[in-house]
Design a protein around this motif. Sequence first.
Motif, mmCIF file in Angstrom:
data_model
loop_
_atom_site.group_PDB
_atom_site.id
_atom_site.type_symbol
_atom_site.label_atom_id
_atom_site.label_comp_id
_atom_site.label_asym_id
_atom_site.label_seq_id
_atom_site.Cartn_x
_atom_site.Cartn_y
_atom_site.Cartn_z
ATOM 1 N N ILE B 361 0.860 -1.193 0.000
ATOM 2 C CA ILE B 361 0.000 0.000 0.000
ATOM 3 C C ILE B 361 0.894 1.240 0.000
ATOM 4 N N PRO B 362 0.908 1.998 -1.100
ATOM 5 C CA PRO B 362 1.772 3.179 -1.127
ATOM 6 C C PRO B 362 1.326 4.231 -0.110
ATOM 7 N N VAL B 363 2.294 4.820 0.586
ATOM 8 C CA VAL B 363 2.036 5.892 1.556
ATOM 9 C C VAL B 363 2.803 7.125 1.085
ATOM 10 N N VAL B 408 -2.483 7.565 -10.925
ATOM 11 C CA VAL B 408 -1.343 6.660 -11.104
ATOM 12 C C VAL B 408 -1.759 5.212 -10.820
ATOM 13 N N MET B 409 -2.544 5.006 -9.758
ATOM 14 C CA MET B 409 -2.951 3.642 -9.423
ATOM 15 C C MET B 409 -4.062 3.134 -10.340
ATOM 16 N N GLY B 410 -4.634 4.032 -11.127
ATOM 17 C CA GLY B 410 -5.530 3.583 -12.190
ATOM 18 C C GLY B 410 -4.738 3.000 -13.345
ATOM 19 N N GLU B 417 6.783 1.354 -9.774
ATOM 20 C CA GLU B 417 6.282 2.239 -10.826
ATOM 21 C C GLU B 417 5.470 3.387 -10.203
ATOM 22 N N ILE B 418 4.673 3.064 -9.186
ATOM 23 C CA ILE B 418 3.883 4.079 -8.479
ATOM 24 C C ILE B 418 4.818 5.109 -7.843
ATOM 25 N N LYS B 424 7.717 12.015 -9.847
ATOM 26 C CA LYS B 424 8.113 12.665 -11.093
ATOM 27 C C LYS B 424 7.137 13.788 -11.433
ATOM 28 N N ASN B 425 7.650 14.901 -11.912
ATOM 29 C CA ASN B 425 6.772 15.997 -12.304
ATOM 30 C C ASN B 425 6.104 15.697 -13.640
#
Lengths: 447, 447
Positions: B361-363, B408-410, B417-418, B424-425
């Motif tokens: 789970i990205p935080v 991004v998670m879509g 990768e997330i 990244k801008n």
Amino acid sequence: MPLSYRGCAKEILQAKGIEDYDLIRIVRKDGVELKGILIPRAELEDDKHIVMKLENGYNVGVSVESISRIELLRKRKETKEEPVVQELPVKQLPRVPLIVTGGTITSKVDYATGAVKPYERPEELLDLIPEISEMANLSYVPLMSIFSENMTCREWIRIAKEVEKEINSGSEGVIIAHGTDTMHFTAAALSFLLEGLFKPVILVGAQRSIDRPSTDAVLNLFSAVKMAVEGPIAESMIVMHGSPSDDYTYAIRGVRARKMHTSRRDAFLSINEPPLAKITRKSIEIINKNFNKRRERGEVRATDKMQEKIVLIYSWPGISPDFLEFVVEKGYVGLVLAGTGLGHVPTRLIPKIRELTRDGIPVVMTSQCLFGRTNLNVYETGRLLLDAGVITVGDMLPEVALVKLMYVMGKTTDMEEIRKLMGKNLRGEISKSLSITVFPPGDVYNV
Amino acid sequence: MPLSYRGCAKEILQAKGIEDYDLIRIVRKDGVELKGILIPRAELEDDKHIVMKLENGYNVGVSVESISRIELLRKRKETKEEPVVQELPVKQLPRVPLIVTGGTITSKVDYATGAVKPYERPEELLDLIPEISEMANLSYVPLMSIFSENMTCREWIRIAKEVEKEINSGSEGVIIAHGTDTMHFTAAALSFLLEGLFKPVILVGAQRSIDRPSTDAVLNLFSAVKMAVEGPIAESMIVMHGSPSDDYTYAIRGVRARKMHTSRRDAFLSINEPPLAKITRKSIEIINKNFNKRRERGEVRATDKMQEKIVLIYSWPGISPDFLEFVVEKGYVGLVLAGTGLGHVPTRLIPKIRELTRDGIPVVMTSQCLFGRTNLNVYETGRLLLDAGVITVGDMLPEVALVKLMYVMGKTTDMEEIRKLMGKNLRGEISKSLSITVFPPGDVYNV
């Protein structure tokens, strides 16, 4: 006092018998003269610069190569060797305790990692600001040493109890050195916890540690002492830089302050009202005349109970009602919402909000806009929220509403009493509807 | 066109053959002359005032008692009766669709309750700004009618799809009428969803409905059309008042905008960078030269997938780790934290954060200061958070980080990768570390 420098910097300082904290004059090859106190250097710093604190409070680093001449003007006063002065001050100076809780203002840079760590000898802070010793009889009270993000309401109560003790025993004002991350939460907590306050209570911190040339600690601490001794305001307030330069500070009411920048020295803004006062090296200029006045005598009482099980939720499009289920499931007893705009959340949350208020859990509505006041009478969503039992609190900040609900629910569990107290202005946290709108922040500060 | 006035106001208007939307001149007893379009009055309003829209875009109410003389200058152009003009514009004007989603800009005051309700005939909006018909061939696209607090990512995608269709079929720019509460969330969503954008996409709204004398709808809509037709910027942006007066608007990049006042007309601020442009009635002045340029040809693609199960939490002192348990228990797959200061939360949360990132789970860490950038390398808490796997995103706003993580998670569920995409801008949402700091907001706006 030893000399902390090494290499070529050490050589030229030692040749003149100069040690840390001595008053020196440097004449540069370009003719510029600098006069100030020699600041110690950490072990891992380079040996190419000499750092001094100038009389205007600013620290500068002077490259050894650029120096034409260097002179010792005065040896540092060794207060440790004059215990008589400590116990029997020559002048009858007002007593001001500096309660230390931690934070950057009592920290220095660890040059091995570039990180910031707490000072081992916190008195160094005062060594750098000798003029303070002529303004106040400052005592050092090391109460705790924590990063401010780790504060809880238990620490707020400990600080309030200490302030109570200090003020009731004759202190002219109290200064609290505190990390800046959550300083505004603590300032708001002290506003509510201290009943019958009759002396200034000043939170002070630093965005850059005192051993860095760009430190804001010196001016902030100087201003805090000035406010504690001379200021007419008997409230909990934050004193921090008022501009990116090192020229003045603002005193901001505890319940109106918010840290609004991650790194700038003037990170704290007064939200929805002007700051209480502007403090320069020479004067205190009152900006907001509506404040609780300092009194000679009185008795302050620190409340020692707060309700910790309160949740703060900033709403967003797509937020789901399961957030509100969680409130009940985990045993929380109060909820502060930071809605959008005038104080809205998606209408799909409203049935759950109605359940919460019906079950005796107060739900307080604020706005994540931060500036401006909520108004739940304009749009349909607002009126539905009112009907669901939401408590409105005017232009109170979300973070202040959280702290206030902790305080109010520490006093009572009666829903009607909670509603009444939350909606009532206790410490300047809610302004009348006709107050001047202050926005953007820059608008009013130059009035 | 009928006349909506009644009582004594109706009498003096009818005597001159004046109807709603006619161009009239009023000479007051004090000699002041006013020229403008007669605005309809709601049934429940008083009959003592005549409201007209002046040429400067401002609405005024004139007390009937103060009027010395009133004249009809020109009857309203009845566009409905000139269908030939609709189908074959005399001038070859650029095509600009106005996609309507709801909100105050398409609402009016219900004088029975004082509340704001959606317009029944949205074209009235355009009747009040006749100059627009000379600037663009504006078509009305009623896509939905919801309060903006009820938007979800499904609506964002619907809007993006509509924009894609319009631009790929030759529109010169697209305007979206939107409620102001969550306009910045939608603006950020469109920034990410629209890949290969080559025309302006402009969100516009109103803080006061168009039938109120103090409405901001007229200038905002005028500016939006001007930007859509003449502006060089092919990005998703918000166009709203730039000052409390009715004199100019700002175009703010979608990923930099935040509603920062509950009620003021200039409620939207550009956070951490100057606005893209300042728009007056006469000109578009580019402030921020770093933007995606409009192109004659291209193809825009609207992403049609976003991950909805993301949570945004603003931290506070006393926040408990059970908040993070809740994330897993309720099936959320991503978490955005708005920490304090440089990006901190209480250290007691860190073990749970480590568990989350370990479980995929990205935080993401942002700062609730809103202004400034996060830096997790300065303090111990920050370094512990980095070690626990927290993703850092520079000076991205918390709300933008939420929307971006949904986007991004879509696209991907791969943690690395997330992490890469979040840091990244992509659309101007993260600036380089050396960018100019814009704070307080007022600082830069007069550059």
